[in-house]
Scaffold this active site. Sequence first.
Site, PDB file in Angstrom:
ATOM      1  N   TYR A   1      -3.106   1.879  11.825  1.00 39.12           N
ATOM      2  CA  TYR A   1      -3.466   3.196  11.268  1.00 39.12           C
ATOM      3  C   TYR A   1      -4.978   3.331  11.175  1.00 39.12           C
ATOM      4  O   TYR A   1      -5.677   2.377  10.824  1.00 39.12           O
ATOM      5  CB  TYR A   1      -2.841   3.371   9.871  1.00 39.12           C
ATOM      6  CG  TYR A   1      -1.333   3.292   9.939  1.00 39.12           C
ATOM      7  CD1 TYR A   1      -0.584   4.423  10.266  1.00 39.12           C
ATOM      8  CD2 TYR A   1      -0.668   2.079   9.771  1.00 39.12           C
ATOM      9  CE1 TYR A   1       0.797   4.341  10.387  1.00 39.12           C
ATOM     10  CE2 TYR A   1       0.706   1.990   9.889  1.00 39.12           C
ATOM     11  CZ  TYR A   1       1.427   3.121  10.203  1.00 39.12           C
ATOM     12  OH  TYR A   1       2.785   3.042  10.345  1.00 39.12           O
TER      13      TYR A   1
ATOM     14  N   THR B   1      -8.224   6.685  10.734  1.00 40.74           N
ATOM     15  CA  THR B   1      -8.580   7.761   9.805  1.00 40.74           C
ATOM     16  C   THR B   1      -9.308   8.930  10.460  1.00 40.74           C
ATOM     17  O   THR B   1     -10.005   8.759  11.468  1.00 40.74           O
ATOM     18  CB  THR B   1      -9.485   7.162   8.693  1.00 40.74           C
ATOM     19  OG1 THR B   1      -9.989   8.207   7.870  1.00 40.74           O
ATOM     20  CG2 THR B   1     -10.676   6.414   9.282  1.00 40.74           C
TER      21      THR B   1
ATOM     22  N   TYR C   1     -16.904   3.166   5.782  1.00 40.29           N
ATOM     23  CA  TYR C   1     -15.452   3.051   5.959  1.00 40.29           C
ATOM     24  C   TYR C   1     -15.045   3.574   7.343  1.00 40.29           C
ATOM     25  O   TYR C   1     -14.346   2.893   8.099  1.00 40.29           O
ATOM     26  CB  TYR C   1     -14.743   3.826   4.839  1.00 40.29           C
ATOM     27  CG  TYR C   1     -13.272   4.077   5.074  1.00 40.29           C
ATOM     28  CD1 TYR C   1     -12.333   3.045   4.972  1.00 40.29           C
ATOM     29  CD2 TYR C   1     -12.813   5.362   5.399  1.00 40.29           C
ATOM     30  CE1 TYR C   1     -10.990   3.285   5.198  1.00 40.29           C
ATOM     31  CE2 TYR C   1     -11.462   5.608   5.617  1.00 40.29           C
ATOM     32  CZ  TYR C   1     -10.559   4.564   5.515  1.00 40.29           C
ATOM     33  OH  TYR C   1      -9.225   4.803   5.747  1.00 40.29           O
TER      34      TYR C   1
ATOM     35  N   ALA D   1      -5.575  -2.216   4.823  1.00 41.81           N
ATOM     36  CA  ALA D   1      -6.930  -1.769   5.149  1.00 41.81           C
ATOM     37  C   ALA D   1      -7.788  -1.828   3.900  1.00 41.81           C
ATOM     38  O   ALA D   1      -7.272  -1.850   2.779  1.00 41.81           O
ATOM     39  CB  ALA D   1      -6.918  -0.331   5.679  1.00 41.81           C
TER      40      ALA D   1
ATOM     41  N   THR E   1      -9.666   0.487   1.909  1.00 39.10           N
ATOM     42  CA  THR E   1      -9.619   1.959   1.878  1.00 39.10           C
ATOM     43  C   THR E   1     -10.521   2.584   0.803  1.00 39.10           C
ATOM     44  O   THR E   1     -10.489   3.801   0.618  1.00 39.10           O
ATOM     45  CB  THR E   1      -8.168   2.448   1.640  1.00 39.10           C
ATOM     46  OG1 THR E   1      -7.667   1.812   0.468  1.00 39.10           O
ATOM     47  CG2 THR E   1      -7.262   2.156   2.813  1.00 39.10           C
TER      48      THR E   1
ATOM     49  N   TRP F   1      -6.197  11.997   4.384  1.00 40.65           N
ATOM     50  CA  TRP F   1      -5.932  12.415   2.993  1.00 40.65           C
ATOM     51  C   TRP F   1      -4.539  11.952   2.531  1.00 40.65           C
ATOM     52  O   TRP F   1      -3.696  12.776   2.128  1.00 40.65           O
ATOM     53  CB  TRP F   1      -6.027  13.929   2.882  1.00 40.65           C
ATOM     54  CG  TRP F   1      -7.354  14.546   3.202  1.00 40.65           C
ATOM     55  CD1 TRP F   1      -8.395  13.999   3.902  1.00 40.65           C
ATOM     56  CD2 TRP F   1      -7.792  15.867   2.836  1.00 40.65           C
ATOM     57  NE1 TRP F   1      -9.430  14.888   3.993  1.00 40.65           N
ATOM     58  CE2 TRP F   1      -9.091  16.044   3.357  1.00 40.65           C
ATOM     59  CE3 TRP F   1      -7.217  16.916   2.146  1.00 40.65           C
ATOM     60  CZ2 TRP F   1      -9.819  17.230   3.179  1.00 40.65           C
ATOM     61  CZ3 TRP F   1      -7.934  18.094   1.981  1.00 40.65           C
ATOM     62  CH2 TRP F   1      -9.220  18.240   2.480  1.00 40.65           C
TER      63      TRP F   1
ATOM     64  N   GLY G   1       0.833  -1.207   0.000  1.00 42.35           N
ATOM     65  CA  GLY G   1       0.000   0.000   0.000  1.00 42.35           C
ATOM     66  C   GLY G   1       0.865   1.253   0.000  1.00 42.35           C
ATOM     67  O   GLY G   1       2.097   1.180   0.019  1.00 42.35           O
ATOM     68  N   GLN G   2       0.221   2.402  -0.021  1.00 41.91           N
ATOM     69  CA  GLN G   2       0.964   3.684  -0.032  1.00 41.91           C
ATOM     70  C   GLN G   2       1.874   3.773   1.191  1.00 41.91           C
ATOM     71  O   GLN G   2       3.078   4.010   1.080  1.00 41.91           O
ATOM     72  CB  GLN G   2      -0.001   4.869   0.008  1.00 41.91           C
ATOM     73  CG  GLN G   2      -0.943   4.982  -1.165  1.00 41.91           C
ATOM     74  CD  GLN G   2      -1.641   6.333  -1.153  1.00 41.91           C
ATOM     75  OE1 GLN G   2      -1.144   7.284  -1.756  1.00 41.91           O
ATOM     76  NE2 GLN G   2      -2.780   6.426  -0.498  1.00 41.91           N
TER      77      GLN G   2
HETATM   78  N1  LIG Z   1      -5.632   6.594   1.801  1.00 44.38           N
HETATM   79  C1  LIG Z   1      -6.094   7.561   2.588  1.00 44.38           C
HETATM   80  O1  LIG Z   1      -6.451   8.661   2.141  1.00 44.38           O
HETATM   81  C2  LIG Z   1      -6.173   7.353   4.084  1.00 44.38           C
HETATM   82  C3  LIG Z   1      -6.695   8.378   4.878  1.00 44.38           C
HETATM   83  C4  LIG Z   1      -6.753   8.193   6.264  1.00 44.38           C
HETATM   84  C5  LIG Z   1      -6.309   7.008   6.828  1.00 44.38           C
HETATM   85  N2  LIG Z   1      -5.816   6.019   6.029  1.00 44.38           N
HETATM   86  C6  LIG Z   1      -5.392   4.774   6.660  1.00 44.38           C
HETATM   87  O2  LIG Z   1      -3.979   4.653   6.496  1.00 44.38           O
HETATM   88  C7  LIG Z   1      -3.620   3.268   6.371  1.00 44.38           C
HETATM   89  C8  LIG Z   1      -2.785   3.079   5.114  1.00 44.38           C
HETATM   90  O3  LIG Z   1      -3.553   3.524   3.987  1.00 44.38           O
HETATM   91  P1  LIG Z   1      -2.967   3.559   2.506  1.00 44.38           P
HETATM   92  O4  LIG Z   1      -3.354   4.867   1.913  1.00 44.38           O
HETATM   93  O5  LIG Z   1      -1.556   3.113   2.501  1.00 44.38           O
HETATM   94  O6  LIG Z   1      -3.904   2.442   1.861  1.00 44.38           O
HETATM   95  P2  LIG Z   1      -3.705   1.643   0.483  1.00 44.38           P
HETATM   96  O7  LIG Z   1      -2.686   2.287  -0.368  1.00 44.38           O
HETATM   97  O8  LIG Z   1      -5.090   1.415  -0.025  1.00 44.38           O
HETATM   98  O9  LIG Z   1      -3.083   0.280   1.006  1.00 44.38           O
HETATM   99  C9  LIG Z   1      -3.840  -0.646   1.705  1.00 44.38           C
HETATM  100  C10 LIG Z   1      -3.171  -1.984   1.525  1.00 44.38           C
HETATM  101  O10 LIG Z   1      -4.014  -2.953   2.157  1.00 44.38           O
HETATM  102  C11 LIG Z   1      -3.990  -4.092   1.351  1.00 44.38           C
HETATM  103  N3  LIG Z   1      -5.168  -4.932   1.559  1.00 44.38           N
HETATM  104  C12 LIG Z   1      -6.451  -4.669   1.231  1.00 44.38           C
HETATM  105  N4  LIG Z   1      -7.221  -5.737   1.502  1.00 44.38           N
HETATM  106  C13 LIG Z   1      -6.402  -6.677   2.011  1.00 44.38           C
HETATM  107  C14 LIG Z   1      -6.581  -7.996   2.474  1.00 44.38           C
HETATM  108  N5  LIG Z   1      -7.784  -8.596   2.446  1.00 44.38           N
HETATM  109  N6  LIG Z   1      -5.513  -8.690   2.924  1.00 44.38           N
HETATM  110  C15 LIG Z   1      -4.278  -8.120   2.930  1.00 44.38           C
HETATM  111  N7  LIG Z   1      -4.030  -6.876   2.514  1.00 44.38           N
HETATM  112  C16 LIG Z   1      -5.079  -6.167   2.048  1.00 44.38           C
HETATM  113  C17 LIG Z   1      -3.983  -3.572  -0.087  1.00 44.38           C
HETATM  114  O11 LIG Z   1      -3.525  -4.588  -0.928  1.00 44.38           O
HETATM  115  P3  LIG Z   1      -3.406  -4.385  -2.533  1.00 44.38           P
HETATM  116  O12 LIG Z   1      -2.145  -3.553  -2.706  1.00 44.38           O
HETATM  117  O13 LIG Z   1      -3.272  -5.768  -3.035  1.00 44.38           O
HETATM  118  O14 LIG Z   1      -4.646  -3.673  -2.954  1.00 44.38           O
HETATM  119  C18 LIG Z   1      -3.019  -2.396   0.048  1.00 44.38           C
HETATM  120  O15 LIG Z   1      -1.701  -2.792  -0.207  1.00 44.38           O
HETATM  121  C19 LIG Z   1      -4.948   2.496   6.371  1.00 44.38           C
HETATM  122  O16 LIG Z   1      -5.200   2.033   7.665  1.00 44.38           O
HETATM  123  C20 LIG Z   1      -5.984   3.540   6.015  1.00 44.38           C
HETATM  124  O17 LIG Z   1      -7.253   3.230   6.540  1.00 44.38           O
HETATM  125  C21 LIG Z   1      -5.723   6.171   4.679  1.00 44.38           C
END
Ligand SMILES: NC(=O)c1ccc[n+]([C@@H]2O[C@H](COP(=O)([O-])OP(=O)(O)OC[C@H]3O[C@@H](n4cnc5c(N)ncnc54)[C@H](OP(=O)(O)O)[C@@H]3O)[C@@H](O)[C@H]2O)c1
Length: 301
Positions: free
Chosen positions: A98, A100, A124, A59, A61, A149, A10-11
């Site tokens: 993490y 949100t 979510y 997560a 997301t 974000w 993920g990111q």
């Molecule tokens: N993105 C945002 O704007 C945001 C905002 C606030 C908080 N957050 C929180 O920050 C944290 C990191 O977010 P991020 O932006 O890095 O999210 P992301 O880029 O969507 O990465 C999430 C990762 O979780 C993996 N995943 C999803 N379903 C799964 C499963 N069933 N088993 C194993 N892995 C799985 C995804 O795998 P794939 O790569 O295969 O899809 C992806 O690599 C999360 O807890 C998120 O809720 C994010």
Amino acid sequence: MRILLFGADGQVGYHLRQTLPEIGELISCNRHQVDLCNLDLLKQSIRDTSPDFIVNAAAYTAVDHAEDDIGLAYKINADAVELMALEAKKLNSWLIHYSTDYVFDGKTNTPNLESSRPNPINVYGWTKLQGENAVIASDCKHLIFRTSWVYSERKSNFAKTILKLATEKDELKIVSDQIGVPTSAEFIAQITADCLAQINKQSQAPNNYSGLYHLSPTGRISWYDFACFLVEEAQKLNFSLTLKKSKIFPISSSEYPTLARRPHFSLLNNTKIQETFDLKIPDWKHHAQKLVSELKQKEIA
Ligand SMILES: NC(=O)c1ccc[n+]([C@@H]2O[C@H](COP(=O)([O-])OP(=O)(O)OC[C@H]3O[C@@H](n4cnc5c(N)ncnc54)[C@H](OP(=O)(O)O)[C@@H]3O)[C@@H](O)[C@H]2O)c1
């Protein structure tokens, strides 16, 4: 020191793969290695590794899809997190997790504290809050980092979408009545590593660090102003753009309906993390400028 990372692709996960090896031996798992829906496999992977730190960057997301996919979002954001927390408690490991800004309803106009009352207005946010609650209820040593974000040079996110659209369109309409703060995944990963390093160093009462923290940069902005900022920075770096900043127009959330409602004001007060870990957190513009120049380098390369 052994660290087991979930969500490695993920990111945030990608950047944790760069920063966590500074702290200890890192074992990284992506979805293909450990699917969080498979709770038996998840439990086994934790027991086999017996880590000092479990770091969960995985997560569900997809904020809008979650509205129609409650079961899966709950499994990943709550059930799997509860299992990690219970295993962490048994092993006396730390769980780093993490969450949100979308746990808040956005009805305030002052930055949310860790003690502010969550009241999610979309699925979510609700599933993420259940995950937080499960970690706290398990009584494991934990750091829950609420962030907001998130963007990075990898995967899709608002910042990259705007910069791409700015090379294709000559006009954009962007929501201006949602206020928050953009957070770089690289910044999250660096602060996470800094916090773990401090816990590691602390021989006495490291448990005092356990708790919920708001992890976002300083400052505030709307999506509309963020889009203007990105295009302005891209112009400065001579991106070949079809869009001028003057052709980005503000609209209200009601003019851009989405499946999931978003909070109007989801700013996170970051004082607690700065004071607890003695950190100086920069303004959001610092990493946003870095993103634009990294994307420019990629364009040139
Ligand atoms: N993105 C945002 O704007 C945001 C905002 C606030 C908080 N957050 C929180 O920050 C944290 C990191 O977010 P991020 O932006 O890095 O999210 P992301 O880029 O969507 O990465 C999430 C990762 O979780 C993996 N995943 C999803 N379903 C799964 C499963 N069933 N088993 C194993 N892995 C799985 C995804 O795998 P794939 O790569 O295969 O899809 C992806 O690599 C999360 O807890 C998120 O809720 C994010």
